[in-house]
Enzyme design. Sequence first.
Site, PDB file in Angstrom:
ATOM      1  CG  HIS A 101      -0.244  -0.015   2.539  1.00 23.94           C
ATOM      2  ND1 HIS A 101       0.411   1.067   3.068  1.00 23.94           N
ATOM      3  CD2 HIS A 101      -0.122  -1.004   3.471  1.00 23.94           C
ATOM      4  CE1 HIS A 101       0.898   0.775   4.256  1.00 23.94           C
ATOM      5  NE2 HIS A 101       0.599  -0.486   4.519  1.00 23.94           N
ATOM      6  CB  CYS A 135       2.176  -3.336   5.124  1.00 26.72           C
ATOM      7  SG  CYS A 135       0.658  -3.906   5.936  1.00 26.72           S
TER       8      CYS A 135
END
Length: 399
Positions: free
Chosen positions: A323, A341
Amino acid sequence: MSSIRTRQAAVAAVVLSVALSACSSGGGLKASPPDDAKAGGDAERPATVTVTPSGKGVSAGKPVVVTAKGGTLSVVTVTDAKGKTLPGRPSADGASWTSDRKAAPGTTYTVRATTRTQSGRTQATQASFSTAEAEQVNRLTLAPGKNTTVGVGQPLSIVFDRPVTRKADVEKQLKVTTSNGTEGSWGWLKDWSGKDRVDWRPKDYWKAGTKVTLDAQLNGTDSGGGWFVRDYLTGFTVGARQIVRVDLDAKKLTLERDGKRVREIPVSGGTPGGDKRSWKGTAVLMAKEGTINMNSETVGLGDAYDKMVDHSMRLTWSGMYAHAAPWNARWMGRANKSSGCIGMNDSDAAYFYGQVRVGDPFEISGEDTKGTVAEGNGYGAWNVTWEQWRTKSALATRA
């Protein structure tokens, strides 16, 4: 042990004979006399036809069997109340007929049979029976969606609402066909939700352009934890060969398409040395979720963060995403400083989000990670060898 309530203590076979010229007292049995009897001639001994199962509220999950004595079966049809027929086939001598499919729960069937005697005379008979309703119904969730186009790493995945203890019986009813004869196998595992799940994975990544069809002929199958009361038919197409290679040691992501490098993007992965490390191995892009709220408490990281995140692409059920991470912009390509992440700056994330497709494999490497993506944590089937995967089939041949 069947989960169907049997409403009768015993199921007797229904005997159909030419002596019956009208419906039986149960309203489901009917027979017609042979041709010579209609003409008033000397009738030869009539054929006797037996249908199993019979009656009302009988157990489902068994084939319909029609047998004849004193003649051979020339035509047999078994039809439910909606007009759908159960396919079947006769024995070599024509003395019996057995349905290919099993009788489904909560269904009324009408059986019509035509017999032929040795002299060539024909006789028509008819009977009806009904099966008991299912006490527990097992439903399923299919991925990917019907008529979608997916990446080369996408497995065909089925998650069941209720337990499946009769895995071989269920797997036998799952028919996968591909446009190019792709080799693959089912493998049983536990989904991240704790439910039973079975995935069909090719031996290697799909070839671009492959068309895949699943015909799940489950109606009338007992899973051990509930009955299936419908069939499922779905299919999808495999898109371009895209592979995303993430090197956490080099802090970079490389998008490859058809074997050529399309773009290299600096990233920042999970912080080394603790629970914030990233997973390694192959993770398949599960969903492109856009702008979502991410809260660290939902993944067991306390109150580390609670924010809206753009261009979010889910890689695991445990919460690893790729992301946009503008708050970590100074670390892109320099250090792993995320909570697990794979972060990119805004412009790179926007570009990358527009290029990738659900089903694209992310091949993640790095020295300091918290382990390999498990098979049920998203689509981690690629992290076991082909030989290991094949043993997970309930129909695998074992020496």
